[in-house]
Design a protein around this motif. Structure first.
Motif, PDB file in Angstrom:
ATOM      1  N   ALA A 198       2.826   5.561   2.023  1.00 50.80           N
ATOM      2  CA  ALA A 198       2.816   4.889   3.326  1.00 50.80           C
ATOM      3  C   ALA A 198       1.968   3.615   3.306  1.00 50.80           C
ATOM      4  O   ALA A 198       2.419   2.565   3.761  1.00 50.80           O
ATOM      5  CB  ALA A 198       2.319   5.837   4.403  1.00 50.80           C
TER       6      ALA A 198
ATOM      7  N   GLY B 155       3.771   1.045   1.392  1.00 48.97           N
ATOM      8  CA  GLY B 155       5.062   0.638   1.952  1.00 48.97           C
ATOM      9  C   GLY B 155       4.932  -0.204   3.204  1.00 48.97           C
ATOM     10  O   GLY B 155       5.652  -1.181   3.380  1.00 48.97           O
ATOM     11  N   ALA B 156       4.036   0.183   4.093  1.00 49.68           N
ATOM     12  CA  ALA B 156       3.847  -0.562   5.346  1.00 49.68           C
ATOM     13  C   ALA B 156       2.472  -0.208   5.892  1.00 49.68           C
ATOM     14  O   ALA B 156       2.312   0.797   6.576  1.00 49.68           O
ATOM     15  CB  ALA B 156       4.934  -0.207   6.346  1.00 49.68           C
TER      16      ALA B 156
ATOM     17  N   ASN C 207       0.479  -1.578   8.151  1.00 52.51           N
ATOM     18  CA  ASN C 207       0.253  -1.611   9.587  1.00 52.51           C
ATOM     19  C   ASN C 207       0.832  -0.382  10.282  1.00 52.51           C
ATOM     20  O   ASN C 207       0.193   0.229  11.133  1.00 52.51           O
ATOM     21  CB  ASN C 207       0.894  -2.876  10.160  1.00 52.51           C
ATOM     22  CG  ASN C 207      -0.037  -3.551  11.125  1.00 52.51           C
ATOM     23  OD1 ASN C 207      -1.165  -3.102  11.336  1.00 52.51           O
ATOM     24  ND2 ASN C 207       0.428  -4.625  11.720  1.00 52.51           N
ATOM     25  N   SER C 208       2.045  -0.024   9.880  1.00 50.93           N
ATOM     26  CA  SER C 208       2.676   1.166  10.456  1.00 50.93           C
ATOM     27  C   SER C 208       1.836   2.400  10.153  1.00 50.93           C
ATOM     28  O   SER C 208       1.668   3.269  11.007  1.00 50.93           O
ATOM     29  CB  SER C 208       4.078   1.356   9.883  1.00 50.93           C
ATOM     30  OG  SER C 208       4.884   0.253  10.205  1.00 50.93           O
ATOM     31  N   SER C 209       1.317   2.480   8.926  1.00 46.78           N
ATOM     32  CA  SER C 209       0.497   3.623   8.539  1.00 46.78           C
ATOM     33  C   SER C 209      -0.708   3.739   9.450  1.00 46.78           C
ATOM     34  O   SER C 209      -1.053   4.823   9.903  1.00 46.78           O
ATOM     35  CB  SER C 209       0.015   3.481   7.099  1.00 46.78           C
ATOM     36  OG  SER C 209       1.073   3.162   6.256  1.00 46.78           O
TER      37      SER C 209
ATOM     38  N   GLN D  15      -1.002   2.639  12.457  1.00 46.06           N
ATOM     39  CA  GLN D  15      -0.583   3.015  13.813  1.00 46.06           C
ATOM     40  C   GLN D  15      -0.324   4.506  13.975  1.00 46.06           C
ATOM     41  O   GLN D  15      -0.553   5.060  15.039  1.00 46.06           O
ATOM     42  CB  GLN D  15       0.685   2.251  14.206  1.00 46.06           C
ATOM     43  CG  GLN D  15       0.420   0.819  14.624  1.00 46.06           C
ATOM     44  CD  GLN D  15       1.691   0.105  15.002  1.00 46.06           C
ATOM     45  OE1 GLN D  15       2.669   0.705  15.407  1.00 46.06           O
ATOM     46  NE2 GLN D  15       1.694  -1.211  14.868  1.00 46.06           N
ATOM     47  N   VAL D  16       0.204   5.153  12.925  1.00 45.59           N
ATOM     48  CA  VAL D  16       0.498   6.583  13.078  1.00 45.59           C
ATOM     49  C   VAL D  16      -0.671   7.450  12.620  1.00 45.59           C
ATOM     50  O   VAL D  16      -0.543   8.663  12.563  1.00 45.59           O
ATOM     51  CB  VAL D  16       1.782   7.000  12.327  1.00 45.59           C
ATOM     52  CG1 VAL D  16       2.987   6.300  12.913  1.00 45.59           C
ATOM     53  CG2 VAL D  16       1.667   6.744  10.852  1.00 45.59           C
TER      54      VAL D  16
ATOM     55  N   ALA E 136       6.557   1.321  13.804  1.00 45.60           N
ATOM     56  CA  ALA E 136       5.619   2.055  12.958  1.00 45.60           C
ATOM     57  C   ALA E 136       6.331   2.999  11.995  1.00 45.60           C
ATOM     58  O   ALA E 136       6.030   4.179  11.921  1.00 45.60           O
ATOM     59  CB  ALA E 136       4.608   2.831  13.812  1.00 45.60           C
TER      60      ALA E 136
ATOM     61  N   VAL F  79       7.825   3.341   7.787  1.00 48.14           N
ATOM     62  CA  VAL F  79       7.717   2.812   6.432  1.00 48.14           C
ATOM     63  C   VAL F  79       9.119   2.819   5.824  1.00 48.14           C
ATOM     64  O   VAL F  79       9.642   3.882   5.511  1.00 48.14           O
ATOM     65  CB  VAL F  79       6.754   3.662   5.580  1.00 48.14           C
ATOM     66  CG1 VAL F  79       6.562   3.039   4.216  1.00 48.14           C
ATOM     67  CG2 VAL F  79       5.424   3.829   6.291  1.00 48.14           C
TER      68      VAL F  79
ATOM     69  N   MET G 227      10.331   5.016   2.776  1.00 49.48           N
ATOM     70  CA  MET G 227      10.100   6.463   2.763  1.00 49.48           C
ATOM     71  C   MET G 227      11.236   7.201   3.467  1.00 49.48           C
ATOM     72  O   MET G 227      11.841   6.687   4.399  1.00 49.48           O
ATOM     73  CB  MET G 227       8.768   6.788   3.440  1.00 49.48           C
ATOM     74  CG  MET G 227       7.578   6.375   2.604  1.00 49.48           C
ATOM     75  SD  MET G 227       6.024   6.661   3.458  1.00 49.48           S
ATOM     76  CE  MET G 227       5.781   8.396   3.156  1.00 49.48           C
TER      77      MET G 227
ATOM     78  N   LEU H 169       4.723  11.415   9.312  1.00 54.15           N
ATOM     79  CA  LEU H 169       3.648  10.631   8.709  1.00 54.15           C
ATOM     80  C   LEU H 169       2.399  10.639   9.593  1.00 54.15           C
ATOM     81  O   LEU H 169       2.461  10.356  10.779  1.00 54.15           O
ATOM     82  CB  LEU H 169       4.114   9.198   8.474  1.00 54.15           C
ATOM     83  CG  LEU H 169       3.159   8.321   7.670  1.00 54.15           C
ATOM     84  CD1 LEU H 169       2.884   8.925   6.316  1.00 54.15           C
ATOM     85  CD2 LEU H 169       3.727   6.933   7.515  1.00 54.15           C
TER      86      LEU H 169
END
Lengths: 347, 296
Positions: A220, A223-224, A226-228, A230-231, B96, B98, B101, B109
């Motif tokens: 995660a 891969g991204a 910022n998204s990581s 956020q979650v 949000a 990835v 994945m 996640l």
């Protein structure tokens, strides 16, 4: 679960399974095919490649690169580089060498101190990268040169030479040596314990990547990022942990080379960081992070070991090794690029 | 469906809330409510204050005036986490996720299910895949394979996975930040259908958009924002799509545009006629509010 959920599960169509297509989409597929091709080629072309004696040689050669390639692969999946990984293998060995031969420290204590220092440097790498947001390429390039300088300068300052001698005379050397440098003779071949370490590291890394929460987070954050965040993925912990893992693997390789030869040069490991990266990329890791496999990286190292020794067996000029590596790298990057545009490009 | 729980009390109600950044009044006097099983649409052009509004709902900003009620009790969210714990989940535009994945890994996640203990604590892959499949199926998304990278899904499907994820992790109120903004006509339709699904499952949905044609079919309540003020908060029964569209475009501005075009295109031009008709259709009260003081 509510009743509707249960009804849905009971009546849903069977999940479609396409084992062959799924297998082909695995990141390590390319490396597996290449490894088999290299193995078959040298088995046919030279007489002693596919013997126990030959296998012992190329497995040993692949093992230390394999341990590092797997750790570097984890780090690359997490979206970072570590250029200090190569010099770190020499750095850790030198710490043990200097502490024992010059200061008379107990060898077991010295080995633990060396591990602690390595993990500290790894954590520092990770911390600087995460805090400043600078590319890890630059940060670890700095660490690389700092450590390379220390290796030479401090070793020379303390011992007056650029290598550590007389390790075998250190007390208790024999109690620790088998752990990292043991070998057994099977048939005509000598097999080192480092091969077992390599398999063990690959197995643990694969398990973590695919079956542990940490593995999920590694993919995660690479891969991204910022998204990581956020979650709720602990990105700081994940990335610093990855840098420390790489440093820890470098310590293991440092110990293996120290206890196999009972000597260490001050420039050990310099220049090898790129080979680790090549092995990881050939094994299917994306340079941009978020995709790759530990088994792939191990196969990448196997290819390196086989080609390195295969060229010797075939009595070619070993200088061709680098050309071959470069070509492999380009091929692998092209293959990865194709995979990525197919999987991640979106519509 | 068994999950429908329509109640008469709103889950979230805001009364005259506003936000000031120093001397700048970003938003003032906004009143609306979100009920379980209903969709509250927040409409407005760029810079109308939609983002400020959702940031206050989502706990990213605290309102500088007015009050917010959660289940009838006054509440202040100190952080997005606090809002999330109260069951208010926000799906932002970047979703949000990835891309590389698999769908099921994205779904869980940061909140992965595990089994075993100590160093052998591992992901409960089978259960996570089953739940992902089931939850998506309940939203009406039939993914053949939850193992495919989420990046291979279409924009609408990705949006829906993000919605399904928020629903599964206990959201009572779902804030959707312009979910249809970057999508084509067909994909927008897909997302609208899932908004309706979430509503039917008993969630209160806050749907932010600048497209009245997307808002009207699914919405139960419409909050219109313009330049940091509320143009009104209408129940669906009190407003037609035509009126909504005109309000969005700005009734008075539309009037003057009609006059302007009259000069250049002639009074009989179909475009002018259309604009005049739309201006006529505006609710009287809203029209008066819109007319600038100098013009009256």
């Amino acid at each position: 679960m509510t009743t509707t959920d249960i009804v849905t599960i009971a009546t849903r169509p069977r999940m479609e399974r396409q084992p062959i297509r799924r297998l082909l989409a695995r990141p390590e597929m390319g490396a597996l095919v290449a490894a088999l091709a290299v193995m078959i080629f040298f088995s046919v072309y030279t007489s002693n490649f596919m013997t126990l004696a030959g296998a012992g040689v190329w497995l040993e050669s692949a093992s230390t690169f394999g341990i590092m390639a797997v750790a570097v692969a984890l780090l690359m999946i997490g979206g970072e580089f570590d250029l200090s990984a190569g010099v770190m293998t020499g750095f850790t060995a030198l710490i043990v060498g200097v502490l024992t031969t010059n200061y008379g420290l107990n060898i077991w204590v010295a080995v633990v101190v060396s591990l602690a220092v390595a993990l500290g440097v790894g954590a520092l790498n990770g911390f600087i990268v995460m805090r400043t947001g600078l590319p890890s390429f630059i940060v670890t390039l700095g660490t690389f040169f700092v450590l390379a300088g220390i290796d030479l300068a401090v070793t020379k300052l303390i011992t007056g030479q650029v290598s550590i001698q007389g390790m075998a005379k250190v007390p208790f050397y024999d109690t620790i040596q088998p752990l990292f440098g043991a070998s057994i003779r099977i048939g005509g071949g000598v097999f080192y314990v480092s091969v077992l370490w390599w398999f063990l590291v690959t197995a643990i890394a694969t398990w973590v990547l695919l079956r542990a929460r940490a593995g999920n987070w590694i993919f995660a954050v690479g891969g991204a990022l910022n998204s990581s965040r956020q979650v709720g993925v602990p990105i700081m912990k994940t990335k610093v942990g990855l840098f420390m893992t790489t440093a820890g693997a470098a310590w293991l390789v440092g110990m293996i080379s120290l206890f196999r030869t009972s000597t260490v040069q001050a420039n050990t490991g310099v220049g090898q960081e790129f080979i680790y990266i090549i092995c990881a990329v050939v094994g299917g890791c994306l340079l941009t992070g978020g995709f790759g496999s530990a088994i792939g990286a191990a196969l990448g190292a196997l290819i390196y070991g086989m080609v390195f020794q295969g060229i010797t067996f075939a009595q070619w000029d070993t200088n061709w090794l680098r050309t071959f590596l470069g070509a492999m790298l380009l091929l692998a990057v092209l293959l990865n690029h194709w995979v990525r545009t197919r999987a991640g490009g979106g519509r | 469906m068994s999950q429908i729980t329509k109640t008469h009390d709103p889950i979230v109600a805001v009364k005259n809330i506003g936000k000031r950044y120093g001397a700048i009044n970003a938003l003032a006097g906004v009143t609306t409510e979100v009920r379980a099983g209903e969709v509250t649409c927040v409409l407005g052009d760029n810079g109308a204050g939609k983002s400020t509004f959702i940031k206050m709902l989502a706990g990213a900003h605290t309102p500088s005036e007015g009050e917010m009620l959660l289940d009838g009790e006054p509440v202040t969210f100190s952080s997005p986490r606090a809002a999330l714990d109260a069951g208010i989940a926000t799906v932002y535009q970047d979703l949000a996720v990835v891309p590389l994945m698999p769908v099921w890994r994205n779904f869980f996640l940061g909140s992965e299910l595990t089994k075993g203990a100590g160093p052998f604590r591992r992901l409960d892959v089978k259960r996570m895949k089953t739940i992902t499949y089931t939850e998506l199926d309940n939203m009406g998304i039939d993914l053949r394979d939850v193992d495919q990278p989420i990046g291979t899904l279409s924009g609408g499907e990705r949006q829906c996975v993000a919605i399904a994820r928020a629903v599964y992790f206990g959201a009572r109120v779902l804030i959707l930040d312009e979910p249809t903004a970057a999508l084509g006509v067909k994909q927008s339709g897909v997302v609208l259908r899932y908004i309706a699904r979430a509503r039917d499952r008993g969630l209160g949905v806050v749907f932010i958009t600048h497209n009245p044609h997307h808002a009207y079919p699914v919405g139960d309540r419409f909050l219109l924002l313009n330049r940091g003020t509320s143009l009104g908060d209408y129940a669906k029964a009190d407003i037609t799509l035509g009126e909504l569209t005109s309000l969005m475009a700005g009734g008075a501005e539309l009037d003057s545009l009609a006059h302007e075009l009259e000069r250049s295109m002639g009074a009989d031009s179909p475009v002018v006629k259309e604009l005049e008709r739309e201006a006529e259709a505006l609710p009287e009260a809203a029209r008066e509010e819109l007319v600038p003081p100098t013009a009256s």
